[in-house]
Design a protein around this motif. Structure first.
Motif, PDB file in Angstrom:
ATOM      1  N   ARG A  94      -8.396  45.632  47.736  1.00  0.00           N
ATOM      2  CA  ARG A  94      -7.459  46.114  46.705  1.00  0.00           C
ATOM      3  C   ARG A  94      -7.985  45.645  45.347  1.00  0.00           C
ATOM      4  N   ARG A  96      -9.898  46.914  41.404  1.00  0.00           N
ATOM      5  CA  ARG A  96      -9.972  47.979  40.411  1.00  0.00           C
ATOM      6  C   ARG A  96     -11.290  48.732  40.550  1.00  0.00           C
ATOM      7  N   PRO A 139      -6.424  51.127  40.581  1.00  0.00           N
ATOM      8  CA  PRO A 139      -6.731  50.524  41.889  1.00  0.00           C
ATOM      9  C   PRO A 139      -7.621  51.467  42.695  1.00  0.00           C
ATOM     10  N   TRP A 140      -8.578  50.892  43.428  1.00  0.00           N
ATOM     11  CA  TRP A 140      -9.509  51.696  44.210  1.00  0.00           C
ATOM     12  C   TRP A 140      -8.782  52.623  45.181  1.00  0.00           C
TER      13      TRP A 140
END
Length: 257
Positions: A94, A96, A139-140
């Motif tokens: 979790r 960026r 967020p990815w």
């Protein structure tokens, strides 16, 4: 090609549990070119890319990078020269988007060379190159499939490699995302080797290498390699190249009777 190759495979073979996946592949990649690798499923495309990236070691033969045997190079030196975007690359962390792309700077970091302004610039430039700068703080896990593929490409670009290897980067993307990503890849000022499933996408490469049963059976300009005879023998399809003035040639394919 008169210049020395950037990367070269010399009769490279690879066996897994006694099963041959590649057999005696020899090819060269030259500075500034776009080399496509095509072949039926199981022909050895992913295995060849792993050998070329140095993450798998040939059972026989060897791979050279900038004239040096890759077996004699450490991983940091290899990673400063080439980057690999794998087909199933992903992260469950979790984090960026910025942090995921920043991982590409790892080969350039050490106790004597910690993170600094030049690394920030490299990450920012990579995100800008793939049109993701506006999503740097996202967020990815919130990214779409196409956005994740571009972020993986940005991480590879953040390494500032001389050679970029990609394993079917358009896999699982819709047609709009495929075209957008391929247009981006072909615009990058870096030598590229790209394994492709779609033969029409391979027509945009400078040269195409065809694998069949773990062997290199043809390499050359797309129109010289993707002949009706080769398409029938290797891919099991009828095919012909349609030339349209002012447009890119298109392969028309149909199953063999």
């Amino acid at each position: 090609m008169n210049s020395a190759p950037l990367l070269a495979c010399h009769r490279a073979s690879f066996h897994r549990n006694g099963v041959p996946l590649l057999a005696g592949v020899s090819l060269e990649v030259y500075r500034g070119e776009r080399l496509g690798i095509v072949g039926p499923n199981g022909s050895g495309k992913s295995t060849l890319l792993k050998l070329m990236a140095g993450i798998a070691t040939p059972s026989t033969g060897h791979v050279q990078l900038t004239g040096r045997s890759m077996a004699d190079m450490n991983r940091r030196d290899v990673a400063r020269l080439l980057a690999l975007v794998q087909q199933h690359a992903d992260t469950r962390e979790r984090i960026r988007v910025w942090d995921a792309v920043a991982l590409g700077r790892t080969p350039w970091l050490s106790a004597l060379a910690p993170w600094g302004a030049e690394h920030d610039r490299a990450v920012a430039q990579a995100l800008e190159a793939v049109n993701l700068a506006h999503l740097a703080q996202r967020p990815w896990h919130s990214l779409s499939g196409g956005e994740r593929q571009r972020a993986h490409l940005a991480r590879a670009l953040a390494q500032q490699p001389r050679l970029l290897l990609m394993d079917e980067p358009t896999n699982h993307l819709d047609i709009r995302q495929q075209l957008s990503l391929l247009r981006l890849i072909h615009s990058l000022p870096v030598t590229t080797v790209i394994a492709l499933h779609d033969l029409n996408q391979a027509l945009a490469c400078d040269r195409v290498a065809v694998l069949d049963g773990g062997r290199l059976v043809a390499i050359g300009a797309p129109a010289q390699v993707l002949t009706p005879e080769r398409l029938a023998h290797t891919f099991g399809v009828h095919g012909r190249l349609l030339e349209d003035p002012g447009q890119r040639p298109v392969l028309v394919l149909a199953p063999l009777e």
